[in-house]
Design an enzyme around this catalytic site. Sequence first.
Site, PDB file in Angstrom:
ATOM      1  N   SER A 142       0.854  -1.185   0.000  1.00 51.67           N
ATOM      2  CA  SER A 142       0.000   0.000   0.000  1.00 51.67           C
ATOM      3  C   SER A 142       0.890   1.236   0.000  1.00 51.67           C
ATOM      4  CB  SER A 142      -0.903   0.015   1.239  1.00 51.67           C
ATOM      5  OG  SER A 142      -1.522   1.276   1.399  1.00 51.67           O
ATOM      6  N   TYR A 155      -2.041  -0.567  10.264  1.00 51.48           N
ATOM      7  CA  TYR A 155      -2.108  -0.941   8.851  1.00 51.48           C
ATOM      8  C   TYR A 155      -0.860  -0.488   8.104  1.00 51.48           C
ATOM      9  CZ  TYR A 155      -3.886  -1.345   4.084  1.00 51.48           C
ATOM     10  OH  TYR A 155      -4.052  -1.681   2.764  1.00 51.48           O
TER      11      TYR A 155
END
Length: 255
Positions: A142, A155
Amino acid sequence: MSETTGESVWITGAGSGIGRAVALRFLRAGATVLASGRDPDPLQTLAADAGVAPESVAVHAVDVTDRAAVHQAVADMQVRAGPVDRVILNAGTYQPVEADSFDAAAFDRQFAVNVGGVVNCLEAIVPAMRARGAGQIALVGSLSGYRGLRRASAYGASKAAVMRIAESLRQDQAAAGIDVRLVSPGFVRTPLTDRNDFEMPFLVEAEDAAERIYRGLVHGRGFEIAFPRRLAWPVRLASMLPYGLYFSMMRRVTG
């Protein structure tokens, strides 16, 4: 005939979001998709949704955090479809960590899936690819892995770990003929990003993300597939800023 006709492609987290869109894209390109996920029900409709024969999809219900189950699934895949040509390790989860309720369990879960799940899959598939001297492995990270963001302490950290794993594996496995890639999406409309309560800049639809990933893996030669560019380049530049300037900029951007 397509470039991927006859290939077998293992995709984790293929039941929804980016994983499902990528699975549909490879199916429409003629590949056999080895679709895995915790819930087998959404995987059962992949062939019909792609408009291909049912035998083009092999469904494997497996939780990537269960190492033994992952090994068994990979063994079953190779019996069913022979050598696995491409692997897209997409399974992941996301839970914001709020400033006023720091939750260690949120870290445990996200690292177990986003990092541990990747490692379990790699342990199961890398030896077979090394023995064959061929294969492609894509790790889905990501853009949030480049630098710390608000509410993304768990995350973002897990995706930063995925980035480092991919960078190391690219070097470690190149001599064995294994092509390791990193996929770094920005905001993609999925059930996970639906949890966000803020406006997501340059939001990409899952089908668009799948097309970018497909083109990058099949036609591209670079290590990282990062998109959308309007977000990827600023994030990369921000990763080079000194801390004082970075924190000041983020205060202005996020309020």
